[in-house]
Write a protein that holds these residues in place. Structure first.
Motif, PDB file in Angstrom:
ATOM      1  N   SER A  21      40.477 -94.819   1.980  1.00 58.42           N
ATOM      2  CA  SER A  21      40.451 -96.208   1.308  1.00 58.42           C
ATOM      3  C   SER A  21      39.499 -97.057   2.174  1.00 58.42           C
ATOM      4  N   ASN A  22      39.547 -97.009   3.502  1.00 60.43           N
ATOM      5  CA  ASN A  22      38.578 -97.794   4.062  1.00 60.43           C
ATOM      6  C   ASN A  22      37.219 -97.445   3.903  1.00 60.43           C
ATOM      7  N   GLN A  23      36.812 -96.277   3.745  1.00 54.26           N
ATOM      8  CA  GLN A  23      35.401 -95.792   3.366  1.00 54.26           C
ATOM      9  C   GLN A  23      35.173 -96.233   2.004  1.00 54.26           C
ATOM     10  N   LYS A  24      36.158 -95.915   1.140  1.00 49.88           N
ATOM     11  CA  LYS A  24      35.769 -96.561  -0.319  1.00 49.88           C
ATOM     12  C   LYS A  24      35.600 -98.058  -0.489  1.00 49.88           C
ATOM     13  N   TYR A  25      36.324 -98.543   0.439  1.00 50.72           N
ATOM     14  CA  TYR A  25      36.445-100.034   0.160  1.00 50.72           C
ATOM     15  C   TYR A  25      34.909-100.565   0.656  1.00 50.72           C
ATOM     16  N   ASN A  26      34.352 -99.991   1.954  1.00 53.30           N
ATOM     17  CA  ASN A  26      33.216-100.235   2.385  1.00 53.30           C
ATOM     18  C   ASN A  26      32.069-100.123   1.410  1.00 53.30           C
ATOM     19  N   ASP A  27      32.343 -98.909   0.670  1.00 49.34           N
ATOM     20  CA  ASP A  27      31.031 -98.416  -0.431  1.00 49.34           C
ATOM     21  C   ASP A  27      30.955 -99.351  -1.602  1.00 49.34           C
ATOM     22  N   LEU A  28      32.234-100.025  -2.104  1.00 51.36           N
ATOM     23  CA  LEU A  28      32.335-100.806  -3.197  1.00 51.36           C
ATOM     24  C   LEU A  28      31.991-102.216  -2.638  1.00 51.36           C
ATOM     25  N   VAL A  29      32.030-102.631  -1.568  1.00 49.53           N
ATOM     26  CA  VAL A  29      31.750-103.854  -1.048  1.00 49.53           C
ATOM     27  C   VAL A  29      30.227-104.070  -1.000  1.00 49.53           C
ATOM     28  N   LYS A  30      29.595-102.904  -0.537  1.00 51.37           N
ATOM     29  CA  LYS A  30      28.162-102.869  -0.824  1.00 51.37           C
ATOM     30  C   LYS A  30      27.704-102.935  -2.030  1.00 51.37           C
ATOM     31  N   GLU A  31      28.261-102.440  -3.052  1.00 51.54           N
ATOM     32  CA  GLU A  31      27.946-102.482  -4.486  1.00 51.54           C
ATOM     33  C   GLU A  31      28.136-103.629  -5.097  1.00 51.54           C
ATOM     34  N   TYR A  32      29.370-104.341  -4.975  1.00 48.11           N
ATOM     35  CA  TYR A  32      29.800-105.415  -5.768  1.00 48.11           C
ATOM     36  C   TYR A  32      30.053-106.781  -4.901  1.00 48.11           C
ATOM     37  N   GLY A  33      29.917-106.617  -3.797  1.00 46.80           N
ATOM     38  CA  GLY A  33      30.384-107.846  -2.732  1.00 46.80           C
ATOM     39  C   GLY A  33      31.859-108.224  -2.477  1.00 46.80           C
ATOM     40  N   GLU A  34      31.935-108.661  -1.369  1.00 44.53           N
ATOM     41  CA  GLU A  34      33.311-109.070  -0.684  1.00 44.53           C
ATOM     42  C   GLU A  34      34.289-109.581  -1.552  1.00 44.53           C
ATOM     43  N   ASP A  35      33.837-110.475  -2.345  1.00 41.00           N
ATOM     44  CA  ASP A  35      34.589-111.346  -3.369  1.00 41.00           C
ATOM     45  C   ASP A  35      35.141-110.566  -4.440  1.00 41.00           C
ATOM     46  N   SER A  36      34.636-109.356  -4.882  1.00 45.03           N
ATOM     47  CA  SER A  36      35.134-108.613  -5.960  1.00 45.03           C
ATOM     48  C   SER A  36      35.843-107.516  -5.452  1.00 45.03           C
ATOM     49  N   VAL A  37      35.959-107.255  -4.452  1.00 41.31           N
ATOM     50  CA  VAL A  37      36.673-106.045  -3.843  1.00 41.31           C
ATOM     51  C   VAL A  37      37.818-106.411  -2.831  1.00 41.31           C
ATOM     52  N   GLY A  38      39.055-105.657  -2.960  1.00 32.75           N
ATOM     53  CA  GLY A  38      39.917-106.004  -2.009  1.00 32.75           C
ATOM     54  C   GLY A  38      40.553-104.677  -1.435  1.00 32.75           C
ATOM     55  N   LEU A  39      41.249-104.693  -0.372  1.00 27.57           N
ATOM     56  CA  LEU A  39      41.894-103.702   0.154  1.00 27.57           C
ATOM     57  C   LEU A  39      43.383-103.778   0.761  1.00 27.57           C
ATOM     58  N   LEU A  40      44.150-102.528   0.285  1.00 30.12           N
ATOM     59  CA  LEU A  40      45.616-102.604   0.673  1.00 30.12           C
ATOM     60  C   LEU A  40      45.992-101.548   1.230  1.00 30.12           C
ATOM     61  N   THR A  41      46.412-101.352   2.371  1.00 34.47           N
ATOM     62  CA  THR A  41      46.925 -99.992   3.150  1.00 34.47           C
ATOM     63  C   THR A  41      48.175-100.707   3.586  1.00 34.47           C
ATOM     64  N   GLY A  42      48.753 -99.718   4.212  1.00 37.78           N
ATOM     65  CA  GLY A  42      50.164-100.075   4.779  1.00 37.78           C
ATOM     66  C   GLY A  42      50.175-101.185   6.143  1.00 37.78           C
TER      67      GLY A  42
END
Length: 949
Positions: free
Chosen positions: A88-109
């Motif tokens: 999840s962390n890895q995919k979050y970082n990839d998507l943040v690079k692509e779409y920016g922090e405002d467009s991407v969130g992360l939820l884990t335990g």
């Protein structure tokens, strides 16, 4: 050459495609999509669900990324789910690079970042919990990507995937991404049933060809006789001829000690790049002379290669970077130590300096007092040499550093456990398997073709390598055909591990009621597979029934009903077995009981075994289940007395005094004790009378009476005088065995039909007994106020946790004690504790644990009665470590005297935090309990734990 009109038409089609959402996306990613990627994306754009099954590294995640692109372009939401936090962390970082922090969130335990963003990456459990809570975050959700969906086969967490797939609203498109599975059509058919229109896209093509090798000593040999990739081997096996590719004859000779000749270096590396960008030459390797590390002729095979020598061989053949899978954490750490001791260095001075700088920055927040217990210095030394370990026992930040440095090409060799194969993006040029067996928690078992494919699938970096290499190190007893079978088979089906849990049942009852819940559960993949399997079993029943008719005809007797006669004989035989079994069981129970009653000084006469003869008891039995008191034999040997030495109860024949400080270490003291024992025996004290078991004697007498009646009935039956009686009896025996088998098959069909809903019915009955559910006047099943609390408790011990809360087992505890007690509901160690500790950090903890164990015992009794899986025993292995950590001790002091690795400790503490957080939400009307839980969380969320949240 095409005409002008054809070229014009093609140009027009390209222009039209470029304007589609898929065309815009393909232009955005900057490379041409593969056929399977384009086909899957077209299905997503058409509003259909998809199941994409493709090899590791084939690029199936691009389909999920297209769904995210569609959601953003449509002003809707997309969720990307993964099985583990690291992914999840890895995919979050990839998507943040692509779409920016405002467009991407992360939820884990334990992490929440921008949870209301249009794109949210999360673990699958988080989405499941959202669905049950009917979270507002689900509003405007259009796409859900389920990465690594084959994880639903996991026996511990796999049910979560099915829960999500079943409960997601119908309008949401589900994009399921899976490793290659052999029953993709079956899984896809189920998805189509529960989700509506779902397209199945399967690709067997690996964009980077994978070659197979065996490392014998320091010699790298091709597995197959011809230059054959994994895909080619599988194609050959699944072709009309169904012939597996030929195994390298040199490998076949090895197990018989045959002649050895030269062999190819790793095949097919025409353009592969080595360390310096130049691939090894495709040439014959000259035959090796017989040396300590080589072989020729009928010489003995070389010993298994050392890890440093293995790295040197891989490096020499241009096969670094590599991942070496070792199915042991200690083995991974040990491999790094061996390489350091052998002074293996795979990095330049500049690279080592870069690695040190990165480590210093990434670990700056760690407490320097914890560095030694974390193994920081040796870990850092390995990294600077380009060598690392990767396993669940490492601190999360350590694993993330290894992953980052490896992906940047600074780490050349990673020794890893199989958890690395779960989807984390760490491809390598080659993958090495040290052995083809692993410990599954109970036994050492062979790895499956699916596991082999998942592990070796990491070999070959797309866009970097033109081919990958899988290497198996040769071991004594290994067979080349076994390796070839693993490398070429595609038989790795996806099987459901779904089963209703208490929490799931409570949530379903609350949302849908009992009737609709049964229908929902019957729509699970588990039931889908069970119903399908019933067809074959039913055919066997019909075949057996036809055979039974033939057997019945063959045992017909002209004198009377042979079926009745055979039943009498069978009943006699069963009762005789019952008597024998009862006697053995009574004898064992009496033996155990008598051993428990022996005290120091009792002189006994042992009837059999190596301890046969007289002996004196030195110490009492320590265990009630397997009592083994220490004894001194008549010939002055100290041994253990066991039940296998007895034929029934044992009673003292005499008694002597054993001093409290008696030592058996010196021969003289042992001889003196044996001498006193002989004197006591020769005094001629009569042995005690055997205790009579009147209950058993009465029962046995009743059985003997019944046997006499049956024997009389058998002798007076007309068929008893038949001249062909034994011939009829043989057919009768066959009939009886087949009838018993057929009855078992019928029960199997009965169990498999509506099996999941039947388990749910048993769960609801148990919940009713605990007043968690009740029935309304209209006959509807509803949750009580007690049952409502269960909806918010997740985990393996969900019902036990809820029951403990009802008993207010945490009342009166301080923060450290509260965290300590809760750990017993979370932790699961490798060694089972016996329910209680000899000493607790505080007396109140012992009282809370006693409450917990009592409730657990009652619950498992009820589960056994209801034929439900039993809740695991609360494990007290973290009680002291958590308490020490909560009161402020260092990490080293907290885990002192345990076998906990630092990474494991952090992981368990995070799970304790999660359960404390659940309890605080369950106790939303109890401000005192909520405040206490928050305080406990604050005590343990510190230092290295807080750094990893």
């Amino acid at each position: 050459m095409s005409s002008y009109a054809e070229r014009y038409q093609q140009a027009k089609q390209r222009a039209a495609y470029a304007k589609t959402q898929l065309g815009v996306f393909e232009n955005r990613v900057g490379f041409d999509l593969d056929d399977f990627q384009r086909q899957a994306c077209e299905s997503v754009e058409a509003g259909r669900g998809v199941l994409v099954a493709a090899p590791t590294g084939a690029g199936k995640t691009i389909v999920g990324e297209f769904a995210i692109f569609l959601a953003l372009s449509q002003g809707k939401k997309a969720f990307y789910t993964t099985p583990i936090k690291a992914l999840s962390n890895q995919k979050y970082n990839d998507l943040v690079k692509e779409y920016g922090e405002d467009s991407v969130g992360l939820l884990t335990g334990d992490t929440s970042i921008n949870s209301e963003a249009p794109v949210v990456v999360m673990t699958t459990e988080v989405l499941r919990n959202m669905l049950y809570a009917e979270s507002s975050t689900l509003t405007n959700l259009a796409y859900v990507v389920m990465d690594e969906v084959h994880y639903l086969a996991d026996r511990f967490r796999g049910a979560v995937w099915e829960e999500v797939i079943i409960h997601l609203p119908e309008h949401i498109s589900v994009i399921s991404l899976s490793a290659t599975i052999s029953n993709a059509e079956e899984f896809g058919a189920w998805l189509d049933t529960v989700r509506g229109s779902t397209d199945i896209i399967v690709s067997e093509h690996r964009p980077v060809p994978l070659w197979q090798h065996v490392l014998v000593g320091k010699r790298l040999m091709n597995l197959f006789a011809e230059e054959t990739t994994v895909s080619q081997a599988a194609d050959a096996l699944s072709s009309a001829d169904n012939e597996a590719p030929a195994v390298n004859p040199e490998l076949l000779k090895m197990r018989t000690g045959g002649s050895r000749g030269g062999g190819r270096r790793p095949g097919g590396r025409r353009n592969n790049r080595g360390r310096n960008g130049r691939g090894p030459r495709d040439r014959r390797t000259p035959a090796l002379k017989t040396t300590a590390s080589g072989f020729s002729g009928s010489a003995q095979l070389p010993a298994r290669i050392s890890r440093p020598a293995m790295i040197e061989t891989l490096d020499k053949n241009g096969l670094l970077p590599a991942i070496c899978f070792i199915f042991s954490r200690a083995g991974c750490d040990g491999a790094v130590s061996q390489c350091i001791d052998a002074d293996i260095r795979l990095t330049t001075d500049a690279q080592a300096q870069t690695i040190r700088a990165y480590i210093a920055e990434a670990t700056a927040s760690l407490d320097v007092r914890d560095l030694n217990v974390l193994g920081f210095y040796e870990w850092r030394e390995g990294l600077t040499r380009g060598i690392a370990a990767h396993h669940a026992g490492l601190l999360p930040i350590f694993k993330e550093i290894v992953e980052t440095l490896f992906s940047e090409g600074l780490i050349k060799v990673v020794f890893a456990t199989e958890t690395l194969a779960l989807g984390i993006n760490m491809p390598a040029r080659s993958v090495v398997l040290e052995k083809l067996t692993k410990f599954n928690g109970e036994n050492h078992v062979d790895i499956t073709p699916g596991e082999y494919t998942q592990l070796t699938g990491r070999a070959g970096r797309r866009g970097i390598d033109i081919e990958g290499h899988a290497v198996v190190t040769w071991r004594n007893g290994m067979q080349a055909e076994q390796v070839a079978g693993l490398a070429s088979r595609r038989t790795y089906p996806l099987n459901s591990s779904f089963r209703p849990t208490y929490n799931m049942s409570a949530n379903l009852i609350a949302q849908f009621g009992a009737e609709r819940t049964r229908k929902i559960l019957e729509s699970s993949f588990a039931q889908f597979q069970a119903d399908k399997s019933v067809v074959g079993v039913a055919q066997r029943v019909r075949k057996n029934e036809r055979a039974l008719e033939g057997y019945a005809d063959a045992m017909q007797c002209h004198l009377g009903d042979f079926t009745e006669y055979a039943r009498i004989r069978r009943e006699i035989k069963d009762l005789e077995k019952q008597v024998q079994k009862s006697r053995r069981k009574l004898s064992l129970s009496q033996a155990v009981a008598s051993l428990q009653q022996l005290v120091p000084g009792d002189v006994v006469d042992i009837p059999k075994g190596k301890n046969r003869g007289y002996a004196v008891v030195l110490t009492r039995a320590e265990s009630n289940d397997d009592p083994r008191p220490s004894i001194l034999t008549i010939d002055a040997h100290v041994r253990r007395l066991e039940t296998r030495d007895l034929v029934g109860p044992i009673v003292p024949v005499s008694k002597i005094k054993v001093p409290k400080k008696y030592s058996v270490k010196t021969p003289k003291e042992r001889r003196d004790m044996a001498s006193r024992m002989r004197e006591a025996i020769y005094q001629g004290r009569p042995p005690r009378e055997r205790a009579q078991n009147t209950w058993f004697d009465h029962k046995e007498s009743a059985i003997e009476t019944k046997l006499d009646e049956l024997r009389h009935a058998m002798r007076t039956h007309p068929c008893h005088g038949c001249s062909e009686r034994e011939e009829h009896a043989r057919w009768s025996e066959r009939w009886w065995k087949l009838e018993r088998e057929t009855d078992g098959l019928r029960r199997q069909i009965s169990r498999r039909t509506n099996t999941i809903s039947q388990v749910f019915d048993r769960i609801t009955e148990l919940l009713r007994s605990y007043d968690y559910v009740s029935t309304t006047a209209e006959g509807k099943l509803v949750l009580t106020s007690r049952g409502q609390s269960l909806r918010r408790v997740y985990g393996e011990k969900d019902l036990l946790t809820s029951l403990c809360l009802e008993e207010r087992f945490l009342d009166g505890l301080d923060s450290a004690s509260m965290a300590s007690v809760v750990s017993a509901l979370v932790y699961q160690g490798k060694r089972d504790e016996n329910g209680f500790l000899s000493k607790y950090p505080r007396p109140e903890i012992g009282k809370s644990v006693t409450t917990m164990i009592t409730l657990w015992s009652q619950l498992t009794d009820a589960e056994e009665q209801m034929k439900l899986p039993q809740t695991a025993t609360p494990d007290l292995g973290m009680v002291w470590p958590i308490y020490k950590w909560a009161r402020g001790d260092s990490l080293a002091k907290s885990i002192e005297g345990t076998d906990l690795a630092a990474g494991d400790f952090v992981r368990w503490v995070k799970q304790v935090i999660d359960v404390l957080d659940q309890i605080s939400h369950v106790a939303h009307n109890d401000a005192q309990m909520r405040t206490a839980c928050e305080a406990a969380i604050g005590k343990i969320r510190r230092g290295v734990v807080a750094d990893q949240m």
